[in-house]
Design an enzyme around this catalytic site. Structure first.
Site, short mmCIF file in Angstrom:
data_model
loop_
_atom_site.label_atom_id
_atom_site.label_comp_id
_atom_site.label_asym_id
_atom_site.label_seq_id
_atom_site.Cartn_x
_atom_site.Cartn_y
_atom_site.Cartn_z
N TYR A 116 5.21 7.10 -0.94
CA TYR A 116 4.69 6.20 0.14
C TYR A 116 5.61 5.78 1.34
CZ TYR A 116 0.94 4.54 -3.01
OH TYR A 116 -0.12 4.56 -3.87
N HIS A 148 -4.58 8.81 -6.25
CA HIS A 148 -5.44 7.93 -5.87
C HIS A 148 -5.51 7.16 -4.51
CE1 HIS A 148 -1.80 5.82 -7.15
NE2 HIS A 148 -2.10 5.00 -6.41
N HIS A 176 -5.92 3.93 -2.69
CA HIS A 176 -6.26 2.35 -2.72
C HIS A 176 -7.31 1.86 -1.61
CE1 HIS A 176 -2.56 1.45 -5.12
NE2 HIS A 176 -1.94 2.38 -4.63
FE LIG Z 1 -0.48 3.60 -5.69
#
Ligand SMILES: [Fe+3]
Lengths: 240, 199
Positions: A106, A158, A160
């Site tokens: 991230y 995934h 969000h």
């Molecule tokens: Fe996550």
């Protein structure tokens, strides 16, 4: 205002206390939630249909990339419709997404995973649903990543999702998973959802009909928010 | 066998996780050149009618630690008790706030105007309040509560009347800390646990 909200169906949302997901242990209320019929405070809500979006707001391949290049990874299209539980489309609603890059990292100052940052990928996007509730994003497929819940725990790939309906009481944050991912069955966060059919609602299906040949693979992810009660009989004096 | 309802299944909730800032408040987590502006920064513009107030809050876990990675969203009416989108609403009030906790202190501070009492059906009213929705890592479904004001009479509120343990109402009432200034502590668990709703 659009009227009384239908109470949330039991057994769909995860309980708040889910010890296999360790952080929930100290962050979950122990007292029962107080249930109440919705009032104007929950039936109204912020709306974003008027908001001016940038041309690349829903294109994560390009919205953080340097000119002339694009994010690294498997190019995908994520699309679907936003509906309410009465099967009606929810138009002009804001959907925001965030995700790791193709390596599972991230762009966040608290993420220290050793996978590299992609200089051309920010990881956030947003869009407003169309009149038929439809939406679409272009992005890269995020990588799986490790997290410290257990000694060897990996999140399935995934994305969000943050979703607004038209009422504050419809507000939802969730995650979209990908068809066929063996990590879903092992993930303590995905498995907070007690009902298998409900968890399946978070798994996007490969959608060859929307796949762009020689460009990007499509996944379809429909989202269903609470609905409002239909008023078949209005309370008004006869003859009016 | 009976006829089946053919209703779509609700999309279940999942935690917002620790990296929620990327999507909802990107400038808060070190993203430079954010592709777009953060929403919910201005709840009431300078032209908004009503008394300006400042609220400082903290969300505290069952181990007495403030959450430093949570976000709160707030929703409120204008000074006349009318929600944005309803007829006659003050155009300078957006009513919507979105604030991250400070990464070191866990404090959340925001400015707005004090909302008015909200008309319900008949001639009943709900005293002024701000709705809160709290989400973070470890919270599987956003938590919904309300903040009421210490100077108001809460005895006529039909929603609060439903709460059997009367001493718990105080968990939703902010503390006045100065002229137009309030402090609101949200306790997720344990002694003094805040009332959360399923509405
Ligand atoms: Fe996550």
């Amino acid at each position: 205002m659009t009227g009384r909200l239908i109470p949330r169906e039991a057994g769909i949302h995860p309980p708040l206390f889910t010890p296999a997901y360790k952080t929930s242990v100290l962050r979950s209320p122990q007292r029962a939630l107080i249930a109440f019929d919705s009032s104007p405070s929950e039936e109204t809500g912020p709306t974003f249909g008027h908001m001016k979006l940038g041309a690349l707001d829903n294109d994560l391949l390009l919205n953080y990339a340097r000119p002339g290049t694009s994010a690294i990874g498997e190019r995908i299209i994520v699309h679907g419709r936003l509906l309410d539980e009465n099967n009606r489309p929810i138009p002009n609603a804001l959907i925001e997404i965030w995700q790791a890059n193709a390596g599972g990292r991230y762009r966040h100052k608290k993420d220290g995973y050793l996978a590299a940052l992609d200089p051309d990928f920010g990881g956030c996007g947003r869009t407003i649903t169309g009149e038929d509730g439809s939406y679409a994003f272009r992005t890269v497929k995020p990588g799986a990543y490790p997290w410290p819940n257990g000694p060897n725990e990996w999140r399935p790939a995934h994305i969000h999702f943050s979703i607004f309906g038209h009422s504050f009481g419809q507000r939802l944050i969730s995650q979209m998973y990908f068809e066929g991912d063996p990590l879903i069955a092992r993930c303590p966060i995905a498995q907070t959802i007690p009902d298998k059919a409900a968890l399946d609602r978070l798994v996007a299906a490969l959608d060859m009909s929307e796949t762009k040949p020689m460009d990007a693979i499509a996944y379809r992810f429909d989202i269903v928010l609470r609905g409002h009660r239909q008023t078949h009989f209005e309370n008004r004096p006869e003859g009016m | 066998m009976v006829q089946k309802f053919d209703k779509p299944i609700l999309t279940p909730s999942q935690t917002a996780g620790p990296y929620v800032h990327i999507g909802l408040v990107p400038e808060a987590c070190g993203i430079e050149d954010v592709p777009f502006e953060t929403l919910g920064r201005e709840i009431a513009g300078p032209e908004a009618k009503g008394d300006r107030i400042k609220i400082t809050c903290r969300v505290v876990d069952g181990g007495d630690l403030p959450l430093r990675d949570c976000l709160v969203e707030t929703w409120q009416a204008d000074a006349a008790g009318i929600y944005p989108g309803q007829e006659g609403a003050d155009p300078a009030v957006s009513g919507f706030g979105r604030m991250p906790a400070d990464f070191t202190t866990g404090e959340i501070t925001f400015e707005t105007i004090k909302p008015g009492a909200i008309a319900l059906s008949g001639d009943r009213k709900t005293p002024p309040h701000i709705s809160f929705w709290i989400f973070a890592r470890g919270i599987n479904h956003g938590l919904h509560t309300r903040m009421y004001f210490p100077e108001d009479d809460l005895s006529g509120d039909p929603l609060l009347a439903r709460i059997e343990h009367r001493d718990r109402i105080a968990t939703m009432v902010a503390e006045a800390t100065g002229p137009g200034e309030y402090r609101f502590e949200i306790r997720l668990q344990g002694a003094g646990e805040t009332v959360f709703f399923d509405i």
